[in-house]
Every structure is written in structure tokens, then in C-alpha cells.
Design a protein around this motif. Structure first.
Motif, mmCIF file in Angstrom:
data_model
loop_
_atom_site.group_PDB
_atom_site.id
_atom_site.type_symbol
_atom_site.label_atom_id
_atom_site.label_comp_id
_atom_site.label_asym_id
_atom_site.label_seq_id
_atom_site.Cartn_x
_atom_site.Cartn_y
_atom_site.Cartn_z
ATOM 1 N N ALA A 36 81.520 33.197 3.636
ATOM 2 C CA ALA A 36 80.672 34.311 3.200
ATOM 3 C C ALA A 36 80.002 34.978 4.393
ATOM 4 C CB ALA A 36 79.621 33.820 2.207
ATOM 5 N N LEU A 39 82.039 37.558 6.404
ATOM 6 C CA LEU A 39 82.335 38.863 5.820
ATOM 7 C C LEU A 39 81.653 39.959 6.628
ATOM 8 C CD1 LEU A 39 81.904 38.000 2.038
ATOM 9 C CD2 LEU A 39 84.052 38.484 3.235
ATOM 10 N N ASP A 41 81.769 43.329 5.405
ATOM 11 C CA ASP A 41 81.350 44.386 4.493
ATOM 12 C C ASP A 41 81.438 43.869 3.062
ATOM 13 O OD1 ASP A 41 80.711 46.796 3.310
ATOM 14 O OD2 ASP A 41 82.582 47.798 3.872
ATOM 15 N N LEU A 42 80.327 43.852 2.370
ATOM 16 C CA LEU A 42 80.303 43.392 0.977
ATOM 17 C C LEU A 42 80.518 44.524 -0.024
ATOM 18 C CD1 LEU A 42 77.295 40.899 1.070
ATOM 19 C CD2 LEU A 42 79.728 40.387 1.202
ATOM 20 N N LEU A 45 83.371 44.772 -2.576
ATOM 21 C CA LEU A 45 83.350 43.783 -3.649
ATOM 22 C C LEU A 45 82.557 44.256 -4.866
ATOM 23 C CD1 LEU A 45 82.690 40.626 -1.433
ATOM 24 C CD2 LEU A 45 84.895 41.437 -2.321
ATOM 25 N N CYS A 46 81.733 45.301 -4.668
ATOM 26 C CA CYS A 46 80.872 45.738 -5.777
ATOM 27 C C CYS A 46 80.556 47.231 -5.725
ATOM 28 C CB CYS A 46 79.573 44.929 -5.755
ATOM 29 S SG CYS A 46 78.646 45.070 -4.223
ATOM 30 N N ILE A 63 74.892 48.145 1.429
ATOM 31 C CA ILE A 63 74.651 46.767 1.855
ATOM 32 C C ILE A 63 74.964 46.682 3.335
ATOM 33 C CG2 ILE A 63 75.310 44.352 1.555
ATOM 34 C CD1 ILE A 63 76.331 45.153 -1.271
ATOM 35 N N ARG A 65 74.284 44.065 7.021
ATOM 36 C CA ARG A 65 73.675 42.927 7.702
ATOM 37 C C ARG A 65 72.447 43.422 8.449
ATOM 38 N NH1 ARG A 65 75.786 38.163 8.567
ATOM 39 N NH2 ARG A 65 77.923 37.736 8.048
ATOM 40 N N TRP A 111 71.247 39.719 4.965
ATOM 41 C CA TRP A 111 71.857 40.943 4.461
ATOM 42 C C TRP A 111 70.795 41.728 3.712
ATOM 43 C CZ3 TRP A 111 77.154 42.214 4.673
ATOM 44 C CH2 TRP A 111 78.015 41.212 5.119
#
Length: 141
Positions: A36, A39, A41-42, A45-46, A63, A65, A111
Motif C-alpha cells: 500500500a 502506491l 496514486d490512489l 482506485l476511486c 488524494i 501523499r 496521505w
């Protein structure tokens, strides 16, 4: 006096097996947390969840970091946290310690989910990180 009984040998073997299983469980959890934290770029995922609108309000979210976050946004989040949470922290055993809170909020593993309105004004944020707690992988949000 030096010989182990069959029962004590069996119990020792069970303890070793349980210890190995626990070590494996913790290693697996650490593997999830490490994955996790790798990663970059999140958002993919959403991404459909990063927009909110109703008749009065349009919010876009992103989102990032903490290491990529604009310093003015981070300063705003720290200030907002102090304004909203300081009094509550002062009533509990932890107390309020601004330096410790800033250290937590700027940890490299942190994050941020940032919400802005259609005029680009900052509206809200959430700070989170992937970590281990008592041997379990967790998401602190």
C-alpha cells in the motif's frame, strides 16, 4: 530428569507452530502495508468517488501523499486541525501537543484527501496512512 515426556514435547511443538503462524501472519500484514505504501496514486482506485455535487455545492477531491502536497495546503490542514481539535485533545489524557501533531501529519507515510469547491477554495481534508498496529495491518484515517 533430563527427558521430556511425550506430552511436554507435543506442547513445545504446538508452541513453535503457533509462534511460526503468528510470525507468518505479521509478515503477511507487513507485506500488505508495504504494498500500500508503494502506491504512487490512489485516485484511479476511486476516481468516481472524488466528485460530489448537489444543487448548492460542487466539490472536487484529490488524494496526495504529504511529500507531494502543496505546503500552503498542508499549513491550512494543520491550522484547521488545531482550531477544530485542540480543545478536544486538551480534555483527554493525551493532551494537545502541536509539535507531535505536526510530526504525525507530516510523516512521509501520510496521505491526504483534499476537498475543494468550484472556486478552488479548500473545504475539507482527511489525513490517513497505512500501518501496522499490534501485528495487524490497519488504515489510520
Amino acid at each position: 530428569m533430563g527427558k521430556k515426556t511425550l506430552a511436554s514435547a507435543s506442547k513445545s511443538k504446538e508452541k513453535r507452530q503457533a509462534r511460526k503462524l503468528e510470525q507468518r501472519r505479521i509478515a503477511d500484514g507487513m507485506s500488505y502495508v508495504t504494498s500500500a505504501n508503494r502506491l504512487k496514486d490512489l485516485a484511479p482506485l476511486c476516481k468516481e468517488l472524488l466528485v460530489y455535487s448537489n444543487k448548492d455545492l460542487e466539490i472536487d477531491m484529490y488524494i496526495q501523499r504529504v511529500t507531494e502536497l502543496n505546503r500552503s495546503v498542508l499549513d491550512w490542514a494543520i491550522d484547521l486541525t488545531e482550531r477544530n481539535m485542540k480543545r478536544l485533545y486538551e480534555t483527554c489524557a493525551w493532551g494537545w501537543n502541536r509539535d507531535r501533531k505536526v510530526e504525525e501529519m507530516t510523516d512521509d507515510a501520510a496521505w491526504y484527501l483534499i476537498a475543494k469547491d468550484k472556486d478552488n477554495a479548500l473545504q475539507a481534508f482527511s489525513h490517513f496512512r497505512f500501518d501496522m498496529d499490534f501485528g495487524d495491518p490497519v488504515l489510520y484515517w
